[in-house]
Design an enzyme around this catalytic site. Structure first.
Site, PDB file in Angstrom:
ATOM      1  N   SER A 205     -32.601  22.649  10.928  1.00  0.00           N
ATOM      2  CA  SER A 205     -33.965  22.897  11.401  1.00  0.00           C
ATOM      3  C   SER A 205     -34.361  24.342  11.087  1.00  0.00           C
ATOM      4  O   SER A 205     -33.497  25.216  10.961  1.00  0.00           O
ATOM      5  CB  SER A 205     -34.013  22.712  12.913  1.00  0.00           C
ATOM      6  OG  SER A 205     -35.251  23.148  13.416  1.00  0.00           O
TER       7      SER A 205
ATOM      8  N   TYR B 188     -29.623  25.753  20.934  1.00  0.00           N
ATOM      9  CA  TYR B 188     -30.079  24.814  19.893  1.00  0.00           C
ATOM     10  C   TYR B 188     -30.082  25.538  18.541  1.00  0.00           C
ATOM     11  O   TYR B 188     -29.597  25.004  17.545  1.00  0.00           O
ATOM     12  CB  TYR B 188     -31.478  24.289  20.237  1.00  0.00           C
ATOM     13  CG  TYR B 188     -32.027  23.302  19.215  1.00  0.00           C
ATOM     14  CD1 TYR B 188     -31.433  22.058  19.023  1.00  0.00           C
ATOM     15  CD2 TYR B 188     -33.137  23.621  18.415  1.00  0.00           C
ATOM     16  CE1 TYR B 188     -31.925  21.151  18.080  1.00  0.00           C
ATOM     17  CE2 TYR B 188     -33.641  22.725  17.473  1.00  0.00           C
ATOM     18  CZ  TYR B 188     -33.029  21.486  17.309  1.00  0.00           C
ATOM     19  OH  TYR B 188     -33.517  20.594  16.370  1.00  0.00           O
TER      20      TYR B 188
HETATM   21  N1  NAP Z   1     -38.346  16.255  15.342  1.00  0.00           N
HETATM   22  C1  NAP Z   1     -38.416  17.485  14.837  1.00  0.00           C
HETATM   23  O1  NAP Z   1     -39.469  18.138  14.864  1.00  0.00           O
HETATM   24  C2  NAP Z   1     -37.195  18.108  14.182  1.00  0.00           C
HETATM   25  C3  NAP Z   1     -37.352  19.387  13.606  1.00  0.00           C
HETATM   26  C4  NAP Z   1     -36.254  19.981  13.004  1.00  0.00           C
HETATM   27  C5  NAP Z   1     -35.038  19.320  12.985  1.00  0.00           C
HETATM   28  N2  NAP Z   1     -34.918  18.090  13.556  1.00  0.00           N
HETATM   29  C6  NAP Z   1     -33.583  17.457  13.525  1.00  0.00           C
HETATM   30  O2  NAP Z   1     -33.711  16.129  13.072  1.00  0.00           O
HETATM   31  C7  NAP Z   1     -32.664  15.321  13.630  1.00  0.00           C
HETATM   32  C8  NAP Z   1     -33.235  14.032  14.157  1.00  0.00           C
HETATM   33  O3  NAP Z   1     -34.026  14.316  15.288  1.00  0.00           O
HETATM   34  P1  NAP Z   1     -35.317  13.474  15.706  1.00  0.00           P
HETATM   35  O4  NAP Z   1     -36.471  14.381  15.614  1.00  0.00           O
HETATM   36  O5  NAP Z   1     -35.369  12.166  15.012  1.00  0.00           O
HETATM   37  O6  NAP Z   1     -35.017  13.301  17.277  1.00  0.00           O
HETATM   38  P2  NAP Z   1     -34.803  12.016  18.184  1.00  0.00           P
HETATM   39  O7  NAP Z   1     -35.941  11.066  18.042  1.00  0.00           O
HETATM   40  O8  NAP Z   1     -34.491  12.539  19.544  1.00  0.00           O
HETATM   41  O9  NAP Z   1     -33.519  11.354  17.523  1.00  0.00           O
HETATM   42  C9  NAP Z   1     -32.248  11.908  17.694  1.00  0.00           C
HETATM   43  C10 NAP Z   1     -31.243  10.804  17.557  1.00  0.00           C
HETATM   44  O10 NAP Z   1     -29.941  11.358  17.851  1.00  0.00           O
HETATM   45  C11 NAP Z   1     -29.259  10.443  18.649  1.00  0.00           C
HETATM   46  N3  NAP Z   1     -28.231  11.092  19.465  1.00  0.00           N
HETATM   47  C12 NAP Z   1     -28.379  12.100  20.353  1.00  0.00           C
HETATM   48  N4  NAP Z   1     -27.214  12.386  20.933  1.00  0.00           N
HETATM   49  C13 NAP Z   1     -26.294  11.526  20.408  1.00  0.00           C
HETATM   50  C14 NAP Z   1     -24.911  11.316  20.628  1.00  0.00           C
HETATM   51  N5  NAP Z   1     -24.226  12.007  21.544  1.00  0.00           N
HETATM   52  N6  NAP Z   1     -24.282  10.354  19.901  1.00  0.00           N
HETATM   53  C15 NAP Z   1     -24.960   9.617  18.999  1.00  0.00           C
HETATM   54  N7  NAP Z   1     -26.286   9.759  18.767  1.00  0.00           N
HETATM   55  C16 NAP Z   1     -26.952  10.703  19.469  1.00  0.00           C
HETATM   56  C17 NAP Z   1     -30.331   9.827  19.537  1.00  0.00           C
HETATM   57  O11 NAP Z   1     -29.855   8.631  20.100  1.00  0.00           O
HETATM   58  P3  NAP Z   1     -30.660   7.835  21.256  1.00  0.00           P
HETATM   59  O12 NAP Z   1     -31.691   7.065  20.510  1.00  0.00           O
HETATM   60  O13 NAP Z   1     -29.608   6.982  21.866  1.00  0.00           O
HETATM   61  O14 NAP Z   1     -31.242   8.864  22.167  1.00  0.00           O
HETATM   62  C18 NAP Z   1     -31.464   9.653  18.544  1.00  0.00           C
HETATM   63  O15 NAP Z   1     -31.354   8.438  17.843  1.00  0.00           O
HETATM   64  C19 NAP Z   1     -31.967  16.186  14.672  1.00  0.00           C
HETATM   65  O16 NAP Z   1     -30.746  16.667  14.134  1.00  0.00           O
HETATM   66  C20 NAP Z   1     -32.939  17.332  14.902  1.00  0.00           C
HETATM   67  O17 NAP Z   1     -32.280  18.525  15.293  1.00  0.00           O
HETATM   68  C21 NAP Z   1     -35.974  17.464  14.137  1.00  0.00           C
END
Ligand code: NAP
Length: 270
Positions: A125, A150
């Site tokens: 990120s 984070y």
């Molecule tokens: N969204 C943004 O703006 C953004 C920006 C920069 C980087 N990112 C990165 O992109 C990636 C995806 O995030 P997202 O935005 O799609 O967020 P999200 O919708 O919260 O998805 C995160 C996923 O990680 C899973 N997860 C969390 N803890 C876990 C664990 N202990 N074991 C297995 N799975 C786990 C969650 O499972 P559950 O469905 O069971 O909760 C969910 O499916 C992350 O690494 C995040 O840091 C996102």
């Protein structure tokens, strides 16, 4: 975002393994993806990245059942949660976002090497700017600040990618770190009220999950990237990360510390 990536992979006819901690939620996404894509080669496996026992069980199943693994997407993440620890006593954000993926990659590396050319994509990120790697308090026991923790975990994702590229040179396995953009997902579930108000203001400028998945997909398949490894990508192109994220010495120290915390020996050559 991950559902979009699964959906895209299905449309290519690839065999997909959905690694999920919540099997009911996974089942619903699985049905939707199978119906929409028509691809039946999609399986769900249990994986909880906050527990090394679960990671080891998952990796063992995959190593025994799969003949090849061409793309590993280390996507899971949690952001700015209240202080808590994983089953193994690691601070939750560092434990899930970095150590969980580090161990998973270690356990699958032989399969990835046998399947070469293969790729590892680590979701980082732009928030890697918020943190530093605090080697003498990596679990934030002395001082916990959810935003900085984070940032530390996302900085670790880039340093890990950097080290992977060096250690996997000439193996046919390449690694990429991704900033997906600011995406409308469930990641903000632990944000405080102040940040949620700020989120409402910037929402019109954020990406949909489909848009947010594009850089990951780009790193997973773009042929031009065959000869690149270790970089940081955003908006489907190479991007500039901070100086701290390009620190070779810190990348090596973090690698050593991660191995020590996980009780593994991984010099990269094996
Ligand atoms: N969204 C943004 O703006 C953004 C920006 C920069 C980087 N990112 C990165 O992109 C990636 C995806 O995030 P997202 O935005 O799609 O967020 P999200 O919708 O919260 O998805 C995160 C996923 O990680 C899973 N997860 C969390 N803890 C876990 C664990 N202990 N074991 C297995 N799975 C786990 C969650 O499972 P559950 O469905 O069971 O909760 C969910 O499916 C992350 O690494 C995040 O840091 C996102």
């Amino acid at each position: 975002m991950i559902k979009v990536m699964f959906f895209w992979s299905c449309s290519t006819g690839a065999r997909i393994i959905m690694a999920c901690r919540d099997l009911e939620k996974a089942e619903r996404a699985h049905k939707e993806i199978m119906v929409d894509s028509g691809n039946q080669k999609i399986v769900i496996k249990k994986l909880n990245l906050s527990d090394t026992k679960s990671i080891r069980e998952f990796a063992e199943v995959i190593s025994n059942e799969e003949r090849a693994l061409h793309i590993l997407i280390n996507n899971a993440g949690i952001m700015m949660c209240p202080y808590s620890k994983t089953a193994d006593g690691f601070e939750m954000q560092f434990g899930v976002n970095h150590l969980g993926h580090f161990l998973l990659t270690f356990l699958l590396i032989d399969l990835l090497k046998r399947s070469a050319p293969s790729r590892i994509i680590n979701l980082s990120s732009m928030a890697h700017r918020w943190g530093t790697i605090t080697l003498d308090d990596i679990n934030s026991e002395r001082n916990y600040h959810s935003r900085r923790a984070y940032g530390q975990s996302k900085l670790a994702n880039i340093l890990f990618t950097h080290s992977l590229a060096k250690k996997l040179k000439d193996t046919g396995v390449t690694a990429y770190a991704v900033h997906p953009g600011i995406v409308r997902t469930e990641l903000k579930r632990h944000m405080n009220i102040g940040l949620l108000i700020m989120w409402k203001v910037v929402r019109p400028f954020t990406k949909t999950p489909v848009q947010g998945a594009q850089t990951t997909i780009y790193c997973a398949v773009q042929p031009e990237l065959d000869t690149e490894s270790g970089g940081y990508y955003s908006n489907c192109r190479a991007s500039r990360c901070t100086r701290a994220a390009r620190d070779d010495e810190m990348a090596e120290k973090l690698w050593e510390l991660s191995c020590k915390m996980l009780g593994i020996l991984w010099d990269g050559a094996q």
